[in-house]
Design a protein around this motif. Structure first.
Motif, PDB file in Angstrom:
ATOM      1  N   MET A  76      44.716  38.359  40.781  1.00  0.00           N
ATOM      2  CA  MET A  76      45.257  39.291  39.413  1.00  0.00           C
ATOM      3  C   MET A  76      46.746  38.748  39.145  1.00  0.00           C
ATOM      4  SD  MET A  76      45.793  43.490  38.893  1.00  0.00           S
ATOM      5  CE  MET A  76      46.688  43.666  39.915  1.00  0.00           C
ATOM      6  N   ASN A  77      46.989  37.869  38.458  1.00  0.00           N
ATOM      7  CA  ASN A  77      48.632  37.361  38.292  1.00  0.00           C
ATOM      8  C   ASN A  77      48.964  37.652  36.852  1.00  0.00           C
ATOM      9  OD1 ASN A  77      50.834  35.898  38.317  1.00  0.00           O
ATOM     10  ND2 ASN A  77      50.123  33.813  38.654  1.00  0.00           N
ATOM     11  N   PRO A  78      49.895  38.430  36.758  1.00  0.00           N
ATOM     12  CA  PRO A  78      50.321  38.840  35.204  1.00  0.00           C
ATOM     13  C   PRO A  78      50.904  37.774  34.671  1.00  0.00           C
ATOM     14  CG  PRO A  78      51.540  39.879  36.900  1.00  0.00           C
ATOM     15  CD  PRO A  78      50.660  39.460  37.607  1.00  0.00           C
ATOM     16  N   GLU A  79      51.513  36.833  35.405  1.00  0.00           N
ATOM     17  CA  GLU A  79      52.283  35.633  34.690  1.00  0.00           C
ATOM     18  C   GLU A  79      51.174  34.582  34.251  1.00  0.00           C
ATOM     19  OE1 GLU A  79      55.155  34.163  37.400  1.00  0.00           O
ATOM     20  OE2 GLU A  79      56.116  35.942  37.487  1.00  0.00           O
ATOM     21  N   ALA A  80      49.940  34.637  34.622  1.00  0.00           N
ATOM     22  CA  ALA A  80      49.023  33.710  34.127  1.00  0.00           C
ATOM     23  C   ALA A  80      48.142  34.286  33.030  1.00  0.00           C
ATOM     24  CB  ALA A  80      48.354  33.398  35.388  1.00  0.00           C
ATOM     25  N   LEU A  81      48.530  35.359  32.583  1.00  0.00           N
ATOM     26  CA  LEU A  81      47.621  35.924  31.190  1.00  0.00           C
ATOM     27  C   LEU A  81      47.675  34.995  30.143  1.00  0.00           C
ATOM     28  CD1 LEU A  81      48.736  39.709  31.211  1.00  0.00           C
ATOM     29  CD2 LEU A  81      46.495  38.733  31.927  1.00  0.00           C
TER      30      LEU A  81
ATOM     31  N   GLY B 160      40.083  42.290  34.399  1.00  0.00           N
ATOM     32  CA  GLY B 160      38.919  41.771  34.846  1.00  0.00           C
ATOM     33  C   GLY B 160      39.033  40.417  34.939  1.00  0.00           C
ATOM     34  N   SER B 161      40.323  40.004  35.232  1.00  0.00           N
ATOM     35  CA  SER B 161      40.628  38.496  35.585  1.00  0.00           C
ATOM     36  C   SER B 161      39.542  38.083  36.978  1.00  0.00           C
ATOM     37  CB  SER B 161      42.070  38.202  36.338  1.00  0.00           C
ATOM     38  OG  SER B 161      42.216  36.961  36.579  1.00  0.00           O
ATOM     39  N   GLY B 162      38.777  36.921  36.506  1.00  0.00           N
ATOM     40  CA  GLY B 162      37.919  36.515  37.455  1.00  0.00           C
ATOM     41  C   GLY B 162      36.531  37.466  37.671  1.00  0.00           C
ATOM     42  N   LEU B 163      36.490  38.409  36.972  1.00  0.00           N
ATOM     43  CA  LEU B 163      35.207  39.291  36.960  1.00  0.00           C
ATOM     44  C   LEU B 163      34.781  39.281  35.699  1.00  0.00           C
ATOM     45  CD1 LEU B 163      36.489  41.704  39.201  1.00  0.00           C
ATOM     46  CD2 LEU B 163      35.220  40.130  39.842  1.00  0.00           C
ATOM     47  N   PHE B 164      35.569  39.949  34.473  1.00  0.00           N
ATOM     48  CA  PHE B 164      35.058  39.832  33.179  1.00  0.00           C
ATOM     49  C   PHE B 164      35.894  39.208  32.274  1.00  0.00           C
ATOM     50  CE2 PHE B 164      34.770  44.041  35.374  1.00  0.00           C
ATOM     51  CZ  PHE B 164      33.459  44.241  35.616  1.00  0.00           C
ATOM     52  N   SER B 165      35.308  38.643  31.074  1.00  0.00           N
ATOM     53  CA  SER B 165      36.054  38.051  30.095  1.00  0.00           C
ATOM     54  C   SER B 165      35.966  38.827  29.075  1.00  0.00           C
ATOM     55  CB  SER B 165      35.666  36.707  29.909  1.00  0.00           C
ATOM     56  OG  SER B 165      34.225  36.835  29.140  1.00  0.00           O
TER      57      SER B 165
ATOM     58  N   THR C 213      33.888  57.086  34.676  1.00  0.00           N
ATOM     59  CA  THR C 213      34.148  55.830  35.398  1.00  0.00           C
ATOM     60  C   THR C 213      35.733  55.446  35.432  1.00  0.00           C
ATOM     61  OG1 THR C 213      33.162  53.890  36.129  1.00  0.00           O
ATOM     62  CG2 THR C 213      33.456  54.223  33.699  1.00  0.00           C
ATOM     63  N   ASP C 214      36.023  54.848  36.559  1.00  0.00           N
ATOM     64  CA  ASP C 214      37.295  53.988  36.744  1.00  0.00           C
ATOM     65  C   ASP C 214      37.331  52.863  37.255  1.00  0.00           C
ATOM     66  OD1 ASP C 214      38.255  54.840  39.369  1.00  0.00           O
ATOM     67  OD2 ASP C 214      37.742  56.779  38.499  1.00  0.00           O
ATOM     68  N   TYR C 215      38.361  51.964  37.288  1.00  0.00           N
ATOM     69  CA  TYR C 215      38.644  50.886  37.954  1.00  0.00           C
ATOM     70  C   TYR C 215      40.013  50.514  38.065  1.00  0.00           C
ATOM     71  CZ  TYR C 215      37.829  45.640  38.718  1.00  0.00           C
ATOM     72  OH  TYR C 215      37.777  44.489  39.293  1.00  0.00           O
ATOM     73  N   LEU C 216      40.472  50.246  39.363  1.00  0.00           N
ATOM     74  CA  LEU C 216      41.748  49.784  39.202  1.00  0.00           C
ATOM     75  C   LEU C 216      41.840  48.434  40.245  1.00  0.00           C
ATOM     76  CD1 LEU C 216      42.796  50.618  42.254  1.00  0.00           C
ATOM     77  CD2 LEU C 216      42.507  52.934  41.277  1.00  0.00           C
ATOM     78  N   ARG C 217      43.065  47.811  40.042  1.00  0.00           N
ATOM     79  CA  ARG C 217      43.259  46.562  40.976  1.00  0.00           C
ATOM     80  C   ARG C 217      44.954  46.723  41.308  1.00  0.00           C
ATOM     81  NH1 ARG C 217      40.767  40.888  38.671  1.00  0.00           N
ATOM     82  NH2 ARG C 217      41.107  40.598  40.579  1.00  0.00           N
ATOM     83  N   ARG C 218      45.051  46.358  42.491  1.00  0.00           N
ATOM     84  CA  ARG C 218      46.704  46.449  42.876  1.00  0.00           C
ATOM     85  C   ARG C 218      46.751  44.952  43.521  1.00  0.00           C
ATOM     86  NH1 ARG C 218      49.662  51.053  43.848  1.00  0.00           N
ATOM     87  NH2 ARG C 218      47.531  52.251  43.882  1.00  0.00           N
TER      88      ARG C 218
END
Length: 293
Positions: free
Chosen positions: A1-6, A280-285, A44-49
């Motif tokens: 999860m890299n915000p600079e690579a969005l 969703g980076s790497g998981l969902f497009s 439902t919920d989903y988080l990444r840190r």
């Protein structure tokens, strides 16, 4: 999860709000193993840190150079509420929340002067309040309840200072962004000591101090909703304010908040989709999530 690579969000995904609603629905459906349509599935919920540290602690003369610590947090929340539908029959309304927070450790010199002034004004108010309390508890002199009890202007560089920026979006099932919030928070040793908040529902929660010119004593605080003032009105509003307040409204943080509040739905949909893309980076497009339900 890299915000600079969005990646940039294609314009076709932000033109129609229904696309954002469809992306949220499909993400909730993926997270519930394609059971989001069922009545018994309610939320439902989903988080990444992501936490990272750049550099190391290095002694330099009488000081120590601290490493830079970054933390990125992104979260998605989906829920259903029962409302009265056609002919009084119950119906589910789906709503979604997106949260993104970016925190970074900073040096004392990176804290705007007005923020430091307000932090220590808060400290002074605490000290005055303590003086008014019962003075019989002398045994507790060595204890402190807040970091402001031990920090001062001369030793501020000895503490870890963090600046956090948080964006929150509330989204309907149809893809309309109902509310959006932006908050800047400064923390000392992980304790919040200063906050600036903008809400699309309430405007900017900021007040200007009203002081006695001869003594500088603050006697009241005047509400200021800067986002709704023209340049000429703003000049009139601030001409009687003290210099510290005038410096405050020129700070970059205030400019960013005003810009955020002035964005249209297209801009906010672009940011909301960027947060989902990060989640969703790497998981969902986004391409897959934007397909039909």
């Amino acid at each position: 999860m890299n915000p600079e690579a969005l990646r940039a969000i294609p314009k076709r995904l932000i033109t129609n709000p229904e696309t954002l609603g469809r992306v949220c629905w499909n993400l909730a459906n993926q997270l519930t193993d394609k059971r989001w349509i069922l009545d018994e599935v309610r939320d439902t919920d989903y988080l990444r840190r992501l936490r990272e540290q750049i550099g190391f602690e290095v002694p330099l003369g009488d000081k120590e150079i601290q490493p830079t610590k970054n933390e990125v947090y992104a979260a998605f929340f989906a829920t259903k509420q029962i409302v009265e539908g056609y002919r009084g029959n119950p119906a589910d309304i789906d709503t979604y929340r997106l949260v993104m927070s970016i925190g970074q450790s900073i040096d004392e010199s990176d804290v705007p002067p007005h923020v430091i002034d307000e932090i220590f004004a808060l400290k002074a108010s605490y000290e005055r309040s303590d003086d008014d309390d019962d003075e019989d508890d002398d045994d507790d002199d060595d204890a402190f309840e807040t970091v402001l009890d031990i920090v001062d202007r001369d030793n501020l560089d000895q503490f870890e200072i963090t600046r956090e920026q948080e964006i929150v979006y509330e989204i309907t099932g149809g893809g309309d962004i109902e509310t959006y919030d932006l908050t800047y928070t400064y923390l000392i040793d992980k304790e919040s000591v200063h906050e600036i908040h903008y809400s699309s529902e309430e405007g900017t929660r900021i007040t200007a101090p009203i002081t006695i010119s001869s003594t500088g004593e603050e006697v009241d605080r005047r509400p200021a909703i800067l986002l709704y003032l023209s340049d000429s009105q703003l000049e009139t509003e601030v001409e009687e304010m003290d210099e510290s307040w005038f410096q405050f409204i020129q700070e970059r943080t205030m400019i960013e908040i005003a810009s955020f509040g002035g964005q249209d739905q297209l801009d906010h949909r672009r940011q909301a989709l960027a947060i989902i893309g990060l989640l969703g980076s790497g998981l969902f497009s986004l391409k897959d999530l934007a397909s039909n339900k």
